[in-house]
Design an enzyme around this catalytic site. Structure first.
Site, PDB file in Angstrom:
ATOM      1  N   HIS A  80      -3.427  -1.005  -2.154  1.00 16.89           N
ATOM      2  CA  HIS A  80      -2.549  -0.730  -1.019  1.00 16.89           C
ATOM      3  C   HIS A  80      -1.729   0.524  -1.305  1.00 16.89           C
ATOM      4  CE1 HIS A  80      -2.662  -5.160   0.197  1.00 16.89           C
ATOM      5  NE2 HIS A  80      -2.979  -5.228  -1.088  1.00 16.89           N
ATOM      6  N   THR A 114       2.352   1.620  -0.293  1.00 15.16           N
ATOM      7  CA  THR A 114       3.538   0.907   0.181  1.00 15.16           C
ATOM      8  C   THR A 114       4.031   1.391   1.536  1.00 15.16           C
ATOM      9  OG1 THR A 114       5.013   2.460  -0.949  1.00 15.16           O
ATOM     10  CG2 THR A 114       4.331   0.484  -2.186  1.00 15.16           C
ATOM     11  N   GLU A 116      -0.192  -2.636  -5.241  1.00 15.23           N
ATOM     12  CA  GLU A 116       0.491  -1.671  -4.384  1.00 15.23           C
ATOM     13  C   GLU A 116       0.716  -0.384  -5.175  1.00 15.23           C
ATOM     14  OE1 GLU A 116       1.604  -1.641  -1.282  1.00 15.23           O
ATOM     15  OE2 GLU A 116       1.604  -3.741  -0.612  1.00 15.23           O
ATOM     16  N   HIS A 152      -6.968  -2.102   1.375  1.00 19.31           N
ATOM     17  CA  HIS A 152      -6.470  -3.024   2.397  1.00 19.31           C
ATOM     18  C   HIS A 152      -7.104  -2.707   3.749  1.00 19.31           C
ATOM     19  CE1 HIS A 152      -2.621  -5.238   3.981  1.00 19.31           C
ATOM     20  NE2 HIS A 152      -3.714  -5.944   4.122  1.00 19.31           N
ATOM     21  N   ASP A 189      -4.346   1.327   4.680  1.00 18.26           N
ATOM     22  CA  ASP A 189      -4.031   1.720   3.310  1.00 18.26           C
ATOM     23  C   ASP A 189      -5.139   1.321   2.330  1.00 18.26           C
ATOM     24  OD1 ASP A 189      -3.024  -0.887   4.110  1.00 18.26           O
ATOM     25  OD2 ASP A 189      -2.097  -1.077   2.148  1.00 18.26           O
TER      26      ASP A 189
END
Length: 256
Positions: free
Chosen positions: A56, A58, A123, A161, A171
């Site tokens: 991912h 953020t 992330e 993601h 992302d």
């Protein structure tokens, strides 16, 4: 003063410890067993574990703010991930790998739907528009090597993601260097030079084989382009067919 013999006390302690071990699967965790059944355990099982790693960004680009969100909630509710890779390459672990982080949401990949239960989420602190730092990529490669080795996750089983939630998430962005990860052996990637796909090749069927949910073809194509061509257009062409032909051959090749 007690008149019990030391041997009796030792035996009682052993029995009590055994009962505790048989009734708990972890600190403070009750066993998930039916009261209707007699517990007759088999030794033939494995612990449930992750099969996939999801990357991912953020969308924040500020470490402290990212940590606050990942420990509390965003506009859509509580959210977390197993790891956060900061801009300077520092790696924070927020959730134990054996636990279910809330990072995938409504998603689908290769027939799997509850991806929070079957994936590890990483992330990367990035605003979604800027290039990722070299320190982050170096740290991510080290982290992927560590996780895949310990967890036995295939090195190809690394997705974004946006791949598992096409149309809903984007992302990591087109800025993410998937080809660099592939050069270190992480993620499913195509071979170069590309071989043209044969006549009649079904690109959408190949995308489904790779893992994409193609129920919305346009969203799936955009997600595929973001990952493999660093763009977000929605029409397939001959280059896409050649990429998918290479990926399909890799997936269908006999295992060594």
């Amino acid at each position: 003063m007690s008149t019990r013999r030391p041997g009796f006390q030792l035996m009682a302690a052993i029995v009590f410890a055994a009962l505790l071990a048989g009734c708990a699967s972890g600190p403070g965790v009750a066993p998930q067993r039916s009261p209707l059944a007699h517990w007759s355990p088999s030794p033939n099982f494995n612990a449930r574990k992750a099969q996939l790693i999801v990357l991912h960004h953020t969308s924040i680009g500020d470490t402290e703010a990212s940590l606050r969100v990942l420990k509390t909630r965003n506009s859509q509710g509580p959210v977390s991930a197993h790891y956060l890779v900061e801009m300077d390459g520092r790696i924070d672990q927020l959730v134990d790998e054996g636990d279910r982080a809330w990072q995938a949401g409504a998603s689908r990949w290769a027939g799997m739907t509850d991806l929070n239960s079957s994936s590890i989420g990483i992330e990367i602190d990035n605003d979604g528009h800027s290039p990722f730092t070299q320190a982050q990529i170096d740290a991510l490669i080290r982290l992927l090597a560590d996780i895949t080795t310990r967890q036995g996750i295939p090195r190809t089983a690394i997705v974004g993601h946006g791949d598992i939630a096409p149309g809903r998430k984007d992302d990591p962005s087109v800025q993410f260097p998937w080809a660099t990860l592939a050069s270190y052996g992480f993620g499913l990637w195509f071979d170069a030079p590309l071989t043209p796909a044969p006549p009649g090749f079904d690109s959408l069927a190949a995308m489904r084989l790779v893992g994409y949910d193609v129920s919305s073809p346009r969203d799936a194509i955009i997600a595929f382009h973001r990952h493999y061509r660093a763009m977000e257009t929605d029409a397939l062409d001959s280059t896409d067919a050649a990429i998918l032909y290479s990926l399909q051959r890799k997936l269908m090749a006999p295992r060594q």
